[in-house]
Design an enzyme around this catalytic site. Structure first.
Site, mmCIF file in Angstrom:
data_model
loop_
_atom_site.group_PDB
_atom_site.id
_atom_site.type_symbol
_atom_site.label_atom_id
_atom_site.label_comp_id
_atom_site.label_asym_id
_atom_site.label_seq_id
_atom_site.Cartn_x
_atom_site.Cartn_y
_atom_site.Cartn_z
ATOM 1 N N GLU A 10 5.975 -13.754 -11.672
ATOM 2 C CA GLU A 10 6.737 -12.788 -10.639
ATOM 3 C C GLU A 10 6.901 -11.519 -11.109
ATOM 4 O OE1 GLU A 10 10.177 -14.268 -12.147
ATOM 5 O OE2 GLU A 10 10.673 -15.794 -10.486
ATOM 6 N N GLU A 38 7.792 -22.675 -10.264
ATOM 7 C CA GLU A 38 9.075 -22.408 -10.663
ATOM 8 C C GLU A 38 10.553 -22.712 -9.496
ATOM 9 O OE1 GLU A 38 11.221 -19.106 -13.208
ATOM 10 O OE2 GLU A 38 9.295 -19.135 -13.773
HETATM 11 C C1 BG6 Z 1 12.761 -16.432 -13.345
HETATM 12 C C2 BG6 Z 1 11.489 -16.858 -14.769
HETATM 13 O O1 BG6 Z 1 12.950 -15.701 -12.351
HETATM 14 O O2 BG6 Z 1 13.924 -17.314 -13.105
HETATM 15 C C3 BG6 Z 1 12.484 -17.220 -15.683
HETATM 16 O O3 BG6 Z 1 10.518 -16.015 -14.177
HETATM 17 C C4 BG6 Z 1 13.490 -17.423 -15.348
HETATM 18 O O4 BG6 Z 1 12.093 -15.876 -16.813
HETATM 19 C C5 BG6 Z 1 13.970 -18.218 -14.067
HETATM 20 O O5 BG6 Z 1 13.946 -17.649 -16.631
HETATM 21 C C6 BG6 Z 1 15.745 -18.226 -14.871
HETATM 22 O O6 BG6 Z 1 16.062 -16.943 -14.402
HETATM 23 P P1 BG6 Z 1 17.780 -17.154 -15.186
HETATM 24 O O7 BG6 Z 1 17.882 -15.529 -15.368
HETATM 25 O O8 BG6 Z 1 18.492 -17.485 -15.318
HETATM 26 O O9 BG6 Z 1 16.930 -17.084 -16.557
#
Ligand code: BG6
Length: 484
Positions: free
Chosen positions: A188, A382
């Protein structure tokens, strides 16, 4: 439903959120290790959860009781990785995205030679993955740079960090290149302006030469140069490997068709993608430069930097997608949080407890937009749903809401593929419960596998298959044909 033959189905994690063992095996502290869990998590203002100061860093390092520093313990994958890999293999994973903790290899970031105990740790993981037929997809930098580089140099703001990173990247390619053919440079990359400490080690009180945001753009420039140098090194050391970029896809829609709303939305979406543009097109977008010039925030660019950025662009484009937002020029428009952003609430969408709006069709829109813009293969690295799951007395977890989320997103992916998008694969975030990046909660769970641990680190750390585990297994077995 038609997913291409050989479609890479799997899951994604990051070292700092799963490994734990923060000071074991010669590992040094990283920026993630000092992230503090605040019991009254503020879901509306993530910046409160990720705020950092030198005093807070020292407090974390000196604290005898590490309860409130959950990334120091993760889900103890440092000791459980074989068990976890076996569970991923049971689901039939074709690919697993992990990251390398920079500080396991270079505890301060400045050593000349790597810590071989760290190297062997990852070699073991890759050998195990090979045995299980799971292809690794590896992020070099996922929110876990050496803390020493942050406190000594203000992180990526300082040009000297480029050399440290390239040394680390070359070590990864040299030792792991025979196992790993798919690499990502910076997780990101655009998040540098939203949570700059985790992304780039920037500490606001150390920004004395220029204003905070200027430091962030300077740091981003250094990451672009370092990314180009890493791609150059990869081509030399592992010629059959591919390098990808990784961007947070924060798709925004105009709240109304009022032309001012449409323009504000356009700018918001362009600013989200400008960090990816640099790495695909090999040059800064003119609109970005003009904006930074007007704000007096242009980064210092040294001779040769732009040539490197031009020459060593990425091979594929990867991204995270969780939610979408609306945008409006109306200051009274109702707002909602998303992934480390605040946006305007979309009346057509539902959200989870953290305010993230669920929008499968937005994934199709994003895929089509990104493919048309970049004309490079795409990889969704993701996507997932954070929820507070309940472990029943019989150790089952009935997470039909998660199955619904994934099903609707897979259908949207299939529509995008049918539209003509070249999609290499999909890794869910996250296949196993882990520590949240933004809130440092354990209770914000994403996995197909439940981990018995609470926000304060209490629990057996035992792993349990949720209902979604069996569902995803079937999806992979049928290459996305059976989503029932
Ligand atoms: C992404 C990141 O933005 O979102 C991850 O690359 C992160 O590291 C994921 O865990 C989900 O976000 P969060 O804040 O719910 O863990």
């Amino acid at each position: 439903m038609k997913f291409p033959k050989g479609f890479l189905w799997g899951g994604a994690t990051a070292a700092n959120q799963v490994e734990g063992g923060w000071n074991l095996g010669g590992k040094g502290p990283s920026v993630a290790d000092v992230a503090t869990f605040k019991p009254n998590v503020d879901v509306k203002d993530y910046s409160k959860n990720v705020a950092i100061s030198i005093a807070a860093i020292n407090e974390a390092l000196n604290a005898e009781d590490k309860t409130y520093y959950p990334k120091m313990r993760g889900i103890d994958q440092y000791h459980h990785y074989k068990e976890d890999l076996a569970l991923f293999a049971e689901m039939g994973f074709k690919v697993l995205r992990i990251s390398i903790a920079w500080t396991r290899l270079y505890p301060t970031g400045e050593e000349e030679e790597p810590n071989m105990e760290g190297v062997h740790f990852y070699e073991d993981i890759f050998q195990e993955m090979k045995r299980l037929n799971i292809e690794p997809l590896v992020t070099l930098s996922h929110y876990e740079m050496p803390l020493h580089l942050a406190t000594s140099y203000n992180g990526w703001y300082d040009r000297r960090v480029i050399d440290c990173f390239v040394r680390f990247a070359k070590t990864c390619f040299t030792y792991f290149g025979k196992y790993v053919k798919l690499w990502l440079n910076f997780n990101e990359v655009d998040s540098i302006i939203r949570h700059s400490f985790t992304t780039a080690g920037i500490i606001p009180e150390l920004c004395t030469e220029r204003d905070f945001l200027s430091c962030c753009y300077q740091a981003a420039h250094h990451q672009f140069v370092a990314g180009a140098l890493a791609t150059k090194a990869l081509r030399e050391i592992v010629p059959d490997a591919k390098m990808g970029l990784m961007v947070t896809k924060l798709t925004a829609y105009p709240l109304t068709c009022k032309p001012e709303d449409v323009y504000a939305t356009l700018r918001r979406n362009l600013e989200n993608l400008e960090f990816a543009d640099v790495q695909v097109f090999g040059e800064y977008p003119r609109l970005m430069l003009r904006r930074l010039e007007k704000e007096n925030r242009l980064p210092v660019i040294v001779d040769g930097d732009l040539d490197l950025i031009k020459k060593y662009t990425v091979d594929f484009v990867s991204f995270s997608y969780y939610m979408s937002l609306a945008e409006s020029v109306d200051p009274n428009a109702e707002r909602t949080p998303g992934n480390t952003v605040l946006g305007v609430k979309n009346p057509y969408l539902k959200a989870n407890e953290w305010g993230w709006q669920i929008d499968p069709e937005g994934l199709r829109t994003s895929l089509v937009e990104l493919y048309d813009r970049y004309k490079k293969p795409l990889f969704i690295v993701e996507n997932g749903l954070g929820m507070k799951d309940v472990l029943e007395d019989d150790y089952t977890v009935h997470d039909s809401y998660r199955v619904d989320y994934f099903r609707s997103h897979f259908e949207a992916m299939a529509r995008a593929i049918n539209d003509g998008v070249d999609l290499m694969g999909y890794t869910s975030w996250a296949p196993i419960d882990l520590i949240s990046a933004s809130t440092n909660q354990m209770s914000k769970r994403y996995g197909f596998i439940y981990v018995d641990q609470d926000d304060l680190g209490n629990g057996t750390l035992k792993r349990y298959r949720k209902d979604s585990f069996y569902w995803y297994k079937k999806v992979i077995e049928t290459n996305g044909e059976d989503l029932d």
